[in-house]
Design an enzyme around this catalytic site. Structure first.
Site, PDB file in Angstrom:
ATOM      1  N   PHE A   1    -104.774  39.550 -52.764  1.00 32.41           N
ATOM      2  CA  PHE A   1    -103.802  40.234 -51.913  1.00 32.41           C
ATOM      3  C   PHE A   1    -103.957  39.918 -50.430  1.00 32.41           C
ATOM      4  CE2 PHE A   1    -103.398  42.684 -55.805  1.00 32.41           C
ATOM      5  CZ  PHE A   1    -102.017  42.801 -55.892  1.00 32.41           C
ATOM      6  N   GLU A   2    -105.161  39.574 -49.994  1.00 28.48           N
ATOM      7  CA  GLU A   2    -105.333  39.206 -48.587  1.00 28.48           C
ATOM      8  C   GLU A   2    -104.847  37.778 -48.347  1.00 28.48           C
ATOM      9  OE1 GLU A   2    -106.008  41.123 -46.222  1.00 28.48           O
ATOM     10  OE2 GLU A   2    -106.907  42.878 -47.193  1.00 28.48           O
TER      11      GLU A   2
END
Length: 268
Positions: free
Chosen positions: A120-121
């Site tokens: 997700f980052e």
């Protein structure tokens, strides 16, 4: 030049402001508003933009301490295990340690958690704005100085260097989740990891003052609490972001994945 506090306000990013010797939160880490000289002499790190009017010589002072501990006001140290003399500032700003007494630090998150965070980052080789305009690099490292000069690697980063930086960054969030949750609450490594991922994304201050942590400490069923509370954290910059909706869903799924490995309270 616009101050960091003003920028955060414009972007709709929550920040905690405090008076001199009062509480503050810098990039998700609890601290105290102190003169930069007092902070430095006490071994702390000063962060501009998180205290009222952002005067040059009064900034938010943070410090890690003991074995996996974080300096914070005693009223917010839910383990009740504090050590004096390790933190700069007022007498009630003390080192908050894990409930075990500090003989062992907060455990590192498992591989499933690292995978979720990286997913997700995303990997960013050189500092660039995130979805709400804050400069980040690596896997979600929020730059604290101009040009991200605090990062001990040259840019562009390799993925291996970004992984090392992420491991280092996560120590703060592993510590605050361990400290925030009562020692009577048992969490497996997936439950613990999901909470660390959430705190890494939202900040230690927000996590520590959340209804989610309060409900866990009240003894409610952890899976139910996670399913009901994590999805509420889907707003950034004043609007719902689909990326956060997806991340919270993945964190709930990780949280509810069975595991026999106990991560909290920390095994010693």
């Amino acid at each position: 030049m616009i101050s960091l506090a003003s920028l955060l306000l414009i972007l709709g990013v929550p920040s905690v402001l405090g008076a001199v010797n009062g509480p503050c939160t810098a990039n998700g880490v609890p601290g105290v508003c102190l003169s930069t000289s007092s902070c430095s002499s006490g071994g702390g790190t000063s962060h501009a933009g998180f205290c009222p009017s952002d005067p040059t010589d009064v900034q938010c002072c943070t410090k890690t301490c003991g074995s996996g501990g974080t300096c914070r006001f005693t009223s917010s140290c839910t383990t009740g295990n504090t050590a004096s003399g390790l933190c700069p500032g007022p007498t009630d700003f003390e080192c908050c340690l894990a409930a075990s007494g500090g003989s062992c630090g907060a455990p590192a998150v498992n591989a499933a958690t690292i995978s979720l965070i990286k997913q997700f980052e995303g990997f960013v080789a050189s500092p660039s704005p995130d979805p709400i305009g804050l400069p980040t690099v690596g896997y979600g490292h929020l730059c604290q100085t101009s040009g991200c000069s605090e990062v001990p690697f040259s840019f562009p980063l390799t993925e291996a260097e970004a992984s090392t930086l992420l491991t280092s960054d996560l120590r703060t969030y592993e510590s605050c989740i361990t400290s925030d949750i009562n020692s009577s609450i048992r969490l497996n490594d997936n439950q613990y990891g999901a909470l660390v991922s959430w705190a890494f994304n939202e900040g230690c201050g927000a996590a520590g003052s959340s209804t989610l942590i309060a409900r866990l400490n009240n003894g409610e069923d952890p899976d139910t609490v996670a399913a009901q509370e994590l999805p509420k954290w889907d707003i950034a910059g004043g609007q719902v972001l689909q990326g956060l909706v997806n991340r919270r869903k993945a964190e709930v799924q990780l949280f509810q994945t069975p595991s026999s490995v106990i991560a909290h309270p920390p095994p010693c």
